[in-house]
Design a protein around this motif. Structure first.
Motif, PDB file in Angstrom:
ATOM      1  N   PRO A 261       0.854  -1.201   0.000  1.00  0.00           N
ATOM      2  CA  PRO A 261       0.000   0.000   0.000  1.00  0.00           C
ATOM      3  C   PRO A 261       0.891   1.252   0.000  1.00  0.00           C
ATOM      4  O   PRO A 261       1.879   1.299   0.742  1.00  0.00           O
ATOM      5  CB  PRO A 261      -0.771  -0.110   1.318  1.00  0.00           C
ATOM      6  CG  PRO A 261      -0.649  -1.520   1.738  1.00  0.00           C
ATOM      7  CD  PRO A 261       0.623  -2.047   1.169  1.00  0.00           C
ATOM      8  N   PRO A 262       0.562   2.240  -0.845  1.00  0.00           N
ATOM      9  CA  PRO A 262       1.414   3.434  -0.939  1.00  0.00           C
ATOM     10  C   PRO A 262       1.686   4.090   0.413  1.00  0.00           C
ATOM     11  O   PRO A 262       2.794   4.542   0.678  1.00  0.00           O
ATOM     12  CB  PRO A 262       0.613   4.373  -1.843  1.00  0.00           C
ATOM     13  CG  PRO A 262      -0.302   3.496  -2.595  1.00  0.00           C
ATOM     14  CD  PRO A 262      -0.580   2.311  -1.759  1.00  0.00           C
ATOM     15  N   VAL A 263       0.666   4.102   1.284  1.00  0.00           N
ATOM     16  CA  VAL A 263       0.859   4.758   2.579  1.00  0.00           C
ATOM     17  C   VAL A 263       1.938   4.027   3.388  1.00  0.00           C
ATOM     18  O   VAL A 263       2.793   4.651   4.016  1.00  0.00           O
ATOM     19  CB  VAL A 263      -0.471   4.810   3.364  1.00  0.00           C
ATOM     20  CG1 VAL A 263      -0.259   5.350   4.761  1.00  0.00           C
ATOM     21  CG2 VAL A 263      -1.478   5.686   2.630  1.00  0.00           C
ATOM     22  N   ALA A 264       1.909   2.676   3.333  1.00  0.00           N
ATOM     23  CA  ALA A 264       2.915   1.894   4.071  1.00  0.00           C
ATOM     24  C   ALA A 264       4.304   2.187   3.517  1.00  0.00           C
ATOM     25  O   ALA A 264       5.265   2.381   4.277  1.00  0.00           O
ATOM     26  CB  ALA A 264       2.585   0.416   3.965  1.00  0.00           C
ATOM     27  N   SER A 265       4.420   2.236   2.190  1.00  0.00           N
ATOM     28  CA  SER A 265       5.724   2.516   1.571  1.00  0.00           C
ATOM     29  C   SER A 265       6.227   3.890   1.987  1.00  0.00           C
ATOM     30  O   SER A 265       7.402   4.060   2.322  1.00  0.00           O
ATOM     31  CB  SER A 265       5.614   2.487   0.041  1.00  0.00           C
ATOM     32  OG  SER A 265       5.101   1.265  -0.375  1.00  0.00           O
ATOM     33  N   VAL A 266       5.335   4.860   1.951  1.00  0.00           N
ATOM     34  CA  VAL A 266       5.732   6.225   2.280  1.00  0.00           C
ATOM     35  C   VAL A 266       6.186   6.315   3.742  1.00  0.00           C
ATOM     36  O   VAL A 266       7.208   6.934   4.051  1.00  0.00           O
ATOM     37  CB  VAL A 266       4.566   7.207   2.001  1.00  0.00           C
ATOM     38  CG1 VAL A 266       4.838   8.557   2.632  1.00  0.00           C
ATOM     39  CG2 VAL A 266       4.381   7.386   0.500  1.00  0.00           C
ATOM     40  N   LEU A 267       5.451   5.650   4.627  1.00  0.00           N
ATOM     41  CA  LEU A 267       5.827   5.699   6.043  1.00  0.00           C
ATOM     42  C   LEU A 267       7.175   5.022   6.266  1.00  0.00           C
ATOM     43  O   LEU A 267       7.975   5.454   7.094  1.00  0.00           O
ATOM     44  CB  LEU A 267       4.740   5.058   6.912  1.00  0.00           C
ATOM     45  CG  LEU A 267       3.429   5.850   6.958  1.00  0.00           C
ATOM     46  CD1 LEU A 267       2.391   5.133   7.798  1.00  0.00           C
ATOM     47  CD2 LEU A 267       3.665   7.259   7.525  1.00  0.00           C
ATOM     48  N   LEU A 268       7.405   3.969   5.488  1.00  0.00           N
ATOM     49  CA  LEU A 268       8.700   3.276   5.550  1.00  0.00           C
ATOM     50  C   LEU A 268       9.822   4.253   5.192  1.00  0.00           C
ATOM     51  O   LEU A 268      10.831   4.365   5.887  1.00  0.00           O
ATOM     52  CB  LEU A 268       8.671   2.114   4.550  1.00  0.00           C
ATOM     53  CG  LEU A 268       9.694   1.006   4.720  1.00  0.00           C
ATOM     54  CD1 LEU A 268       9.437   0.274   6.019  1.00  0.00           C
ATOM     55  CD2 LEU A 268       9.575   0.021   3.551  1.00  0.00           C
ATOM     56  N   PHE A 269       9.617   4.983   4.106  1.00  0.00           N
ATOM     57  CA  PHE A 269      10.636   5.948   3.678  1.00  0.00           C
ATOM     58  C   PHE A 269      10.766   7.100   4.659  1.00  0.00           C
ATOM     59  O   PHE A 269      11.839   7.663   4.812  1.00  0.00           O
ATOM     60  CB  PHE A 269      10.328   6.458   2.267  1.00  0.00           C
ATOM     61  CG  PHE A 269      11.030   5.650   1.218  1.00  0.00           C
ATOM     62  CD1 PHE A 269      12.281   6.027   0.744  1.00  0.00           C
ATOM     63  CD2 PHE A 269      10.473   4.482   0.740  1.00  0.00           C
ATOM     64  CE1 PHE A 269      12.943   5.267  -0.201  1.00  0.00           C
ATOM     65  CE2 PHE A 269      11.129   3.712  -0.201  1.00  0.00           C
ATOM     66  CZ  PHE A 269      12.361   4.096  -0.681  1.00  0.00           C
ATOM     67  N   LYS A 270       9.670   7.439   5.301  1.00  0.00           N
ATOM     68  CA  LYS A 270       9.736   8.517   6.292  1.00  0.00           C
ATOM     69  C   LYS A 270      10.706   8.123   7.403  1.00  0.00           C
ATOM     70  O   LYS A 270      11.467   8.948   7.908  1.00  0.00           O
ATOM     71  CB  LYS A 270       8.335   8.784   6.854  1.00  0.00           C
ATOM     72  CG  LYS A 270       8.177  10.206   7.299  1.00  0.00           C
ATOM     73  CD  LYS A 270       6.752  10.576   7.542  1.00  0.00           C
ATOM     74  CE  LYS A 270       6.736  12.015   8.014  1.00  0.00           C
ATOM     75  NZ  LYS A 270       5.461  12.530   8.299  1.00  0.00           N
ATOM     76  N   TYR A 271      10.641   6.848   7.766  1.00  0.00           N
ATOM     77  CA  TYR A 271      11.588   6.353   8.771  1.00  0.00           C
ATOM     78  C   TYR A 271      13.011   6.324   8.188  1.00  0.00           C
ATOM     79  O   TYR A 271      13.963   6.755   8.845  1.00  0.00           O
ATOM     80  CB  TYR A 271      11.163   4.952   9.246  1.00  0.00           C
ATOM     81  CG  TYR A 271      12.307   4.172   9.825  1.00  0.00           C
ATOM     82  CD1 TYR A 271      12.916   4.576  11.027  1.00  0.00           C
ATOM     83  CD2 TYR A 271      12.817   3.057   9.165  1.00  0.00           C
ATOM     84  CE1 TYR A 271      13.991   3.881  11.534  1.00  0.00           C
ATOM     85  CE2 TYR A 271      13.895   2.367   9.680  1.00  0.00           C
ATOM     86  CZ  TYR A 271      14.484   2.776  10.860  1.00  0.00           C
ATOM     87  OH  TYR A 271      15.563   2.106  11.353  1.00  0.00           O
ATOM     88  N   PHE A 272      13.145   5.847   6.957  1.00  0.00           N
ATOM     89  CA  PHE A 272      14.481   5.801   6.335  1.00  0.00           C
ATOM     90  C   PHE A 272      15.122   7.191   6.328  1.00  0.00           C
ATOM     91  O   PHE A 272      16.325   7.339   6.499  1.00  0.00           O
ATOM     92  CB  PHE A 272      14.399   5.317   4.885  1.00  0.00           C
ATOM     93  CG  PHE A 272      14.034   3.866   4.726  1.00  0.00           C
ATOM     94  CD1 PHE A 272      14.095   2.988   5.799  1.00  0.00           C
ATOM     95  CD2 PHE A 272      13.627   3.373   3.488  1.00  0.00           C
ATOM     96  CE1 PHE A 272      13.761   1.646   5.651  1.00  0.00           C
ATOM     97  CE2 PHE A 272      13.295   2.040   3.325  1.00  0.00           C
ATOM     98  CZ  PHE A 272      13.352   1.173   4.408  1.00  0.00           C
ATOM     99  N   TYR A 273      14.310   8.207   6.081  1.00  0.00           N
ATOM    100  CA  TYR A 273      14.828   9.572   5.901  1.00  0.00           C
ATOM    101  C   TYR A 273      15.015  10.340   7.206  1.00  0.00           C
ATOM    102  O   TYR A 273      15.529  11.457   7.171  1.00  0.00           O
ATOM    103  CB  TYR A 273      13.855  10.378   5.026  1.00  0.00           C
ATOM    104  CG  TYR A 273      13.901  10.058   3.552  1.00  0.00           C
ATOM    105  CD1 TYR A 273      15.111   9.873   2.887  1.00  0.00           C
ATOM    106  CD2 TYR A 273      12.734   9.982   2.798  1.00  0.00           C
ATOM    107  CE1 TYR A 273      15.139   9.591   1.529  1.00  0.00           C
ATOM    108  CE2 TYR A 273      12.757   9.714   1.441  1.00  0.00           C
ATOM    109  CZ  TYR A 273      13.955   9.512   0.813  1.00  0.00           C
ATOM    110  OH  TYR A 273      13.994   9.258  -0.527  1.00  0.00           O
TER     111      TYR A 273
END
Lengths: 309, 452
Positions: A134-146
């Motif tokens: 799900p796009p939201v899950a991917s985005v939240l993942l990247f939010k943590y990465f960043y």
């Protein structure tokens, strides 16, 4: 004479026969027309009607519950909004970067996958996996990465004794960070399409090129790219149309505007006007401007492809 | 005349007579939903969801109690959590699909009226229909008026202040009973809290989705500044106070490094940080405490509230109910009767503190906060008698009694511009504050000019 006479009859059916044939034709196609009607109604209500309403609303304003025609006032208001131009600059930058990353990377991944002899299926699944998230899950993942303090990327850079980055927290790097996340999320689909196109290229062409002593790069340049030109140009157009409407990634990663408005996109501005400012007229006008720009891109594409043919 | 024609005419006459009797009944009912004259159904949103079992139970009990008082009125509840989300709410207004009595934020009146979404209820609100009317803070009612007409009733109200983590205050050697009252004191406290390490930030600030502009406004009001000129046509924040707000943030972010590197924060990021004991202070509303405890599993003991730094004025906020345009007089009267029972009567509805305590919900938070005079005194007394949360934690906030100040007109458009100014000082070490503010002023003036 008799033959001619019979032929003449066959060529000109009587009114009765003609009606029968038409009725038969209608009966035969009734189901098809039923399906078509359903599709037309769906498109009519959910696509065409909203589009027409958008055009109408672009020239209207609602004040105290009364809607009136205001001519080009909404567009004038947009032109006076300092964020209008910034949003366009950001959107074009995103599109450009998304083409550099999102267009080239999937193509070369597809070429590499196509060249592989083993584990092709597993790697294909791996490449496609992010699309299924799900796009939201991917985005939240990247939010943590960043995250600049505790994020994965800065931890890796720190471990390697490399300078860390502010990622989403700096106006200089915010948009690039959004593009990287967006490319990771969406490249699977494009890669599979390229891969399908690559597998349609006759093997003899590569064999002939190899016999002529062509290496990987020359095979890509002289065989792969010309053979996939149609798919490449089609995806380029689709990519431009899709990336110019970017909303989800910046909205979730940076709250929409980002540091100093560095990730405010045109569609985010449409969202602001419609849902935060309750100004549907200006939102529709901005949507209309976007439509015209994207139509321009499409026309350019059609013209270019005709020239190429 | 034929037999069929006679029957048809009789039916028409009977229907017309019935309709005129119904209309007469509507027109003659004087005391709202309680006259028993006609059946009325009123849809009301913001019923607590099933996941909030205690609140839901209370709502249902209140609906039942209301039903006994007004048997001719049916309350059709619509659950929602949160009660209003700005984007869908705006779409609802556009589609005119809001409930008959609909929940709004304190600042929604302008957009509701622009959308033609609310009825004027001035003629129906008086000390008979709302006995506590005289005790409601006039500045709160003023936010629900336009051109002298009243469009809604308040259900909750607050003034912004300084929220702080008492646990971190103690760990940092600060006195949790004396929260900082000036920006200089906040800066010093933030240094001590950030020195705890382990990812703890001293102070936090929003700078995305227009909330940076919202907080900038609150902080500017605290210092005595204002956002726009009296006539609302020009920006008025490019002043010494306006620069000081940005300078404070810049100093804490870059000079003191007490705000952390992760910025572009938006609601509820700061609450999440504070509930995880990673944030010392931020500017917020009292209901943030409820959110931190109920949703983020924090502890009431851990949070305190002080007045707005500077204490010259505090940004007002809160929630109300309005009445859908096109509602019948009976529906409006019934809606007012419901709001009166549920939200505006001491000892009943939301002010039934004994029930709230028995249901395990918090009692003692400084919200709702819209009564004055005798109403306020009675409310404070009742609240203190049933308090379940540490009321003394909010004593500095209540004692300061900072005057309330409303948002400027076209607040969201202005906040959008100021978001970038706040973001600039939090993400750019080389930010030139006078230039940032001058640019924002130019842009707000452009925006205001386009809205005239």
């Amino acid at each position: 004479m008799a033959v001619i006479s019979v032929a003449g009859k066959a060529a000109r059916p009587t009114t009765h026969e003609g009606r029968d044939r038409r009725c038969r034709k209608v009966r035969q196609n009734l189901t098809a027309h039923g399906f078509l009607l359903g599709a037309l109604l769906c498109f009519g209500f959910f696509t065409w009607y909203p589009m027409v309403r958008e055009v109408v609303m672009s020239f209207q304003k609602t004040k105290r519950g009364r809607t009136s025609w205001v001519g080009l006032d909404n567009i004038d208001q947009l032109l006076q909004d300092p964020e209008f131009w910034q949003a366009w600059r950001n959107t074009l930058l995103f599109t450009l970067l998304a083409l550099v990353f999102g267009f080239a990377v999937p193509f070369f991944v597809a070429v590499l996958l196509n060249e592989l002899r083993h584990a092709k299926s597993y790697l294909r699944i791996l490449v496609y996996l992010p699309v299924m998230m799900p796009p939201v899950a991917s985005v939240l993942l990247f939010k943590y990465f960043y995250d600049p303090d505790f994020g994965l990327f800065n931890s890796i850079l720190h471990t390697l004794h490399l300078p860390t980055s502010a990622w989403l927290n700096s106006p200089d790097t915010a948009m690039v960070s959004v593009v990287i996340a967006s490319t990771w999320m969406n490249m699977g689909g494009a890669t599979l399409i390229y891969l399908a196109a690559l597998q349609g290229i006759p093997g003899e062409l590569y064999e002939a090129a190899e016999l002529d002593g062509a290496g990987l790069w020359r095979r890509v340049w002289h065989v792969t790219i010309p053979q996939t030109r149609l798919i490449l140009s089609l995806l380029l157009l689709l990519q431009v149309v899709a990336t110019m409407q970017v909303f989800v990634e910046p909205f979730l990663l940076t709250g929409g505007n980002g540091p100093q408005g560095s990730t405010t996109t045109v569609v985010y501005l449409v969202y602001q006007y419609a849902f935060n400012f309750n100004n549907y007229g200006a939102a529709s006008a901005l949507g209309l401007i976007m439509l015209v720009v994207l139509a321009g891109f499409s026309a350019l594409y059609v013209r270019q492809s005709r020239k190429a043919d | 005349m034929s037999r069929t024609g006679l029957v048809r005419r009789s039916v028409v006459v009977a229907v017309a007579a019935g309709m005129s009797m119904s209309l007469a009944a509507c027109g003659s009912s004087g005391t709202g939903g309680g006259d028993g004259a006609s059946k009325v159904t009123v849809s009301v949103d913001c019923q607590p969801p099933v996941t909030k079992a205690a609140e839901r139970k209370q709502w249902d009990e209140d609906v039942a109690a209301f039903g006994k008082l007004y048997p001719n009125v049916t309350i059709k509840s619509k659950d929602a959590s949160p009660c209003e989300e700005p984007a869908p709410f705006t779409a609802q207004l556009k589609g005119k699909t809001q409930t008959d009595v609909f929940y709004t934020y304190f600042t929604d009146l302008a957009q509701v009226l622009d959308a033609g979404g609310a009825e004027d209820i001035s003629a129906y609100v008086n000390e008979t229909t709302v006995p506590a009317l005289k005790d409601i803070d006039p500045s709160v009612l003023a936010t629900l008026k336009d051109g002298g007409k009243l469009y809604g009733l308040p259900t909750s109200n607050y003034k912004m202040g300084l929220l702080y983590n008492r646990k971190l205050f103690k760990q940092a050697g600060l006195d949790p009973e004396k929260p900082p009252a000036t920006w200089a004191e906040i800066r010093e406290a933030a240094k001590k809290i950030a020195a705890l390490g382990n990812g703890v930030n001293g102070y936090g600030e929003y700078s995305a989705t227009n909330q940076g502009g919202w907080h900038y406004t609150a902080e500017l009001y605290g210092l005595g500044g204002t956002m726009v000129s009296e006539d609302g046509k020009k920006a008025a924040f490019n002043t010494a106070e306006g620069r000081q707000v940005l300078q404070n943030l810049y100093d804490m972010r870059w000079t003191d490094n007490t705000m952390g590197a992760a910025q572009s924060l938006k609601w509820p990021d700061l609450m999440t940080q504070m509930a995880a004991d990673k944030l010392g202070m931020y500017v917020g509303a009292p209901d943030d405490i409820t959110y931190m405890v109920q949703t983020l599993k924090g502890d009431y003991e851990a949070y305190g509230m002080g007045p707005m730094p500077g204490a010259k004025a505090a940004l007002l906020g809160g929630n109300d109910y309005m009445f859908k345009k096109g509602s019948s007089p009976e529906q409006i009267k019934a809606g007012i009767a419901w709001i009166n029972l549920k939200y505006l009567t001491l000892g009943k509805g939301q002010f039934d503190y004994a029930r709230t305590k028995a249901d395990g919900l918090p009692v003692g938070l400084p919200q709702p906060f819209f009564f004055t005079g005798a109403g306020l005194a009675a409310d404070n007394k009742a609240k203190a008698a049933s308090a379940t949360v540490p009321v003394q934690n909010y004593a500095p906030y209540l004692a300061a009694s900072v005057p309330g100040k409303t948002e400027p007109a076209h607040a969201q458009q202005i906040y959008k511009v100021l978001d970038n100014a706040v973001s600039a000082v939090l993400t750019d070490r080389n930010a030139d504050i006078p230039k940032v503010l001058a640019d924002a002023e130019t842009q707000v003036n452009q925006v205001l000019a386009s809205l005239q």
